[in-house]
Design a protein around this motif. Structure first.
Motif, PDB file in Angstrom:
ATOM      1  N   ASN A  67       0.786  -1.193  -0.109  1.00 20.18           N
ATOM      2  CA  ASN A  67      -0.071  -0.022  -0.129  1.00 20.18           C
ATOM      3  C   ASN A  67       0.884   1.419  -0.033  1.00 20.18           C
ATOM      4  O   ASN A  67       0.383   2.219  -0.411  1.00 20.18           O
ATOM      5  N   THR A  68       2.020   1.216   0.382  1.00 16.43           N
ATOM      6  CA  THR A  68       2.950   2.171   0.524  1.00 16.43           C
ATOM      7  C   THR A  68       3.593   2.579  -0.661  1.00 16.43           C
ATOM      8  O   THR A  68       4.128   3.636  -1.046  1.00 16.43           O
ATOM      9  N   LEU A  69       4.155   1.344  -1.209  1.00 18.97           N
ATOM     10  CA  LEU A  69       5.076   1.441  -2.479  1.00 18.97           C
ATOM     11  C   LEU A  69       4.460   2.386  -3.706  1.00 18.97           C
ATOM     12  O   LEU A  69       3.166   2.062  -3.833  1.00 18.97           O
ATOM     13  N   PRO A  70       5.073   3.101  -4.165  1.00 20.33           N
ATOM     14  CA  PRO A  70       4.579   4.075  -5.362  1.00 20.33           C
ATOM     15  C   PRO A  70       4.226   2.983  -6.476  1.00 20.33           C
ATOM     16  O   PRO A  70       4.645   1.872  -6.825  1.00 20.33           O
ATOM     17  N   GLN A  71       3.104   3.525  -7.358  1.00 20.91           N
ATOM     18  CA  GLN A  71       2.842   2.423  -8.462  1.00 20.91           C
ATOM     19  C   GLN A  71       3.834   2.668  -9.403  1.00 20.91           C
ATOM     20  O   GLN A  71       4.560   3.828  -9.706  1.00 20.91           O
ATOM     21  N   VAL A  72       4.010   1.932 -10.199  1.00 25.20           N
ATOM     22  CA  VAL A  72       5.074   1.578 -11.409  1.00 25.20           C
ATOM     23  C   VAL A  72       4.635   2.504 -12.548  1.00 25.20           C
ATOM     24  O   VAL A  72       3.581   2.496 -12.978  1.00 25.20           O
ATOM     25  N   ARG A  73       5.539   3.122 -13.017  1.00 20.37           N
ATOM     26  CA  ARG A  73       5.485   3.955 -14.341  1.00 20.37           C
ATOM     27  C   ARG A  73       5.774   3.091 -15.804  1.00 20.37           C
ATOM     28  O   ARG A  73       6.627   2.331 -15.647  1.00 20.37           O
ATOM     29  N   ASP A  74       5.317   3.620 -16.820  1.00 21.31           N
ATOM     30  CA  ASP A  74       5.484   2.903 -17.883  1.00 21.31           C
ATOM     31  C   ASP A  74       6.845   3.292 -18.177  1.00 21.31           C
ATOM     32  O   ASP A  74       7.429   4.388 -18.078  1.00 21.31           O
ATOM     33  N   ASP A  75       7.607   2.328 -18.798  1.00 21.20           N
ATOM     34  CA  ASP A  75       8.909   2.553 -19.265  1.00 21.20           C
ATOM     35  C   ASP A  75       9.857   2.986 -18.088  1.00 21.20           C
ATOM     36  O   ASP A  75      10.834   3.664 -18.174  1.00 21.20           O
ATOM     37  N   GLU A  76       9.849   2.253 -17.068  1.00 24.59           N
ATOM     38  CA  GLU A  76      10.517   2.547 -15.807  1.00 24.59           C
ATOM     39  C   GLU A  76      11.528   1.321 -15.550  1.00 24.59           C
ATOM     40  O   GLU A  76      10.872   0.375 -15.586  1.00 24.59           O
ATOM     41  N   ALA A  77      12.659   1.417 -15.332  1.00 24.90           N
ATOM     42  CA  ALA A  77      13.509   0.453 -14.900  1.00 24.90           C
ATOM     43  C   ALA A  77      13.587   0.259 -13.580  1.00 24.90           C
ATOM     44  O   ALA A  77      13.193   1.186 -12.630  1.00 24.90           O
ATOM     45  N   ARG A  78      14.060  -0.980 -13.064  1.00 24.43           N
ATOM     46  CA  ARG A  78      13.978  -1.312 -11.653  1.00 24.43           C
ATOM     47  C   ARG A  78      14.893  -0.436 -10.844  1.00 24.43           C
ATOM     48  O   ARG A  78      14.535   0.238  -9.746  1.00 24.43           O
ATOM     49  N   ASP A  79      15.958   0.195 -11.524  1.00 25.49           N
ATOM     50  CA  ASP A  79      16.613   1.094 -10.502  1.00 25.49           C
ATOM     51  C   ASP A  79      16.278   2.491 -10.612  1.00 25.49           C
ATOM     52  O   ASP A  79      16.249   3.084  -9.441  1.00 25.49           O
ATOM     53  N   GLU A  80      15.232   3.025 -11.637  1.00 24.23           N
ATOM     54  CA  GLU A  80      14.746   4.204 -11.562  1.00 24.23           C
ATOM     55  C   GLU A  80      13.774   4.107 -10.371  1.00 24.23           C
ATOM     56  O   GLU A  80      13.548   5.127  -9.663  1.00 24.23           O
ATOM     57  N   TYR A  81      12.990   3.008 -10.459  1.00 23.88           N
ATOM     58  CA  TYR A  81      11.999   2.867  -9.363  1.00 23.88           C
ATOM     59  C   TYR A  81      12.382   2.857  -8.084  1.00 23.88           C
ATOM     60  O   TYR A  81      11.869   3.492  -7.023  1.00 23.88           O
ATOM     61  N   ALA A  82      13.572   2.205  -7.726  1.00 21.06           N
ATOM     62  CA  ALA A  82      14.199   2.166  -6.613  1.00 21.06           C
ATOM     63  C   ALA A  82      14.836   3.496  -6.094  1.00 21.06           C
ATOM     64  O   ALA A  82      14.311   3.938  -4.943  1.00 21.06           O
ATOM     65  N   ALA A  83      15.276   4.183  -6.899  1.00 25.71           N
ATOM     66  CA  ALA A  83      15.675   5.764  -6.745  1.00 25.71           C
ATOM     67  C   ALA A  83      14.280   6.540  -6.364  1.00 25.71           C
ATOM     68  O   ALA A  83      14.439   7.388  -5.475  1.00 25.71           O
ATOM     69  N   ARG A  84      13.169   6.212  -6.826  1.00 25.21           N
ATOM     70  CA  ARG A  84      12.043   7.124  -6.457  1.00 25.21           C
ATOM     71  C   ARG A  84      11.651   6.620  -4.841  1.00 25.21           C
ATOM     72  O   ARG A  84      11.228   7.602  -4.180  1.00 25.21           O
ATOM     73  N   ILE A  85      11.663   5.354  -4.841  1.00 26.38           N
ATOM     74  CA  ILE A  85      11.457   4.889  -3.339  1.00 26.38           C
ATOM     75  C   ILE A  85      12.329   5.531  -2.199  1.00 26.38           C
ATOM     76  O   ILE A  85      11.870   6.287  -1.404  1.00 26.38           O
ATOM     77  N   GLN A  86      13.608   5.673  -2.719  1.00 32.80           N
ATOM     78  CA  GLN A  86      14.486   6.424  -2.041  1.00 32.80           C
ATOM     79  C   GLN A  86      14.195   7.727  -1.674  1.00 32.80           C
ATOM     80  O   GLN A  86      14.421   8.350  -0.504  1.00 32.80           O
ATOM     81  N   LEU A  87      14.032   8.499  -2.766  1.00 30.30           N
ATOM     82  CA  LEU A  87      13.624   9.866  -2.535  1.00 30.30           C
ATOM     83  C   LEU A  87      12.254  10.068  -1.733  1.00 30.30           C
ATOM     84  O   LEU A  87      12.371  10.962  -0.904  1.00 30.30           O
ATOM     85  N   ASP A  88      11.513   9.147  -1.690  1.00 30.61           N
ATOM     86  CA  ASP A  88      10.279   9.326  -1.020  1.00 30.61           C
ATOM     87  C   ASP A  88      10.455   8.996   0.642  1.00 30.61           C
ATOM     88  O   ASP A  88      10.133   9.697   1.330  1.00 30.61           O
ATOM     89  N   LEU A  89      11.649   8.050   0.767  1.00 31.91           N
ATOM     90  CA  LEU A  89      11.909   7.835   2.100  1.00 31.91           C
ATOM     91  C   LEU A  89      12.803   9.223   2.698  1.00 31.91           C
ATOM     92  O   LEU A  89      12.656   9.375   4.011  1.00 31.91           O
TER      93      LEU A  89
END
Length: 94
Positions: A67-89
């Motif tokens: 419920n807390t993890l952000p939604q996945v965006r189109d054409d996003e790589a795993r490391d980009e998604y990980a960076a978004r999580i870190q920025l949110d944190l």
């Protein structure tokens, strides 16, 4: 409204730890692969299985993570998604 000076709850701490672990896994395990909802769920599930032995706690934390993890965006790589999580944190918003 929660007291901003109060220490975080155990639940909040566990979710924050889980988010950090999910980001770490996605950033280091096949980081250039496309990010998918399945990868999001699998990374959260892996963290919970590796961390909690009590099924009730594990299920609660898994649900909180998903419920807390952000939604996945189109054409996003795993490391980009990980960076978004870190920025949110870190509390960074755009």
């Amino acid at each position: 409204m929660a007291d901003r000076l109060a220490p975080p709850s155990i639940r909040d701490t566990r979710v924050r730890t889980g988010l950090t672990a999910v980001a770490q896994r996605l950033a280091t395990f096949r980081p250039g692969d496309p990010m998918t909802d399945n990868a999001r769920t699998s990374a959260a599930h892996r963290h919970v299985l590796d961390t909690y032995k009590d099924d009730h706690t594990a299920n609660g934390i898994l649900n909180d993570l998903l419920n807390t993890l952000p939604q996945v965006r189109d054409d996003e790589a795993r490391d980009e998604y990980a960076a978004r999580i870190q920025l949110d944190l870190q509390g960074v918003t755009a």
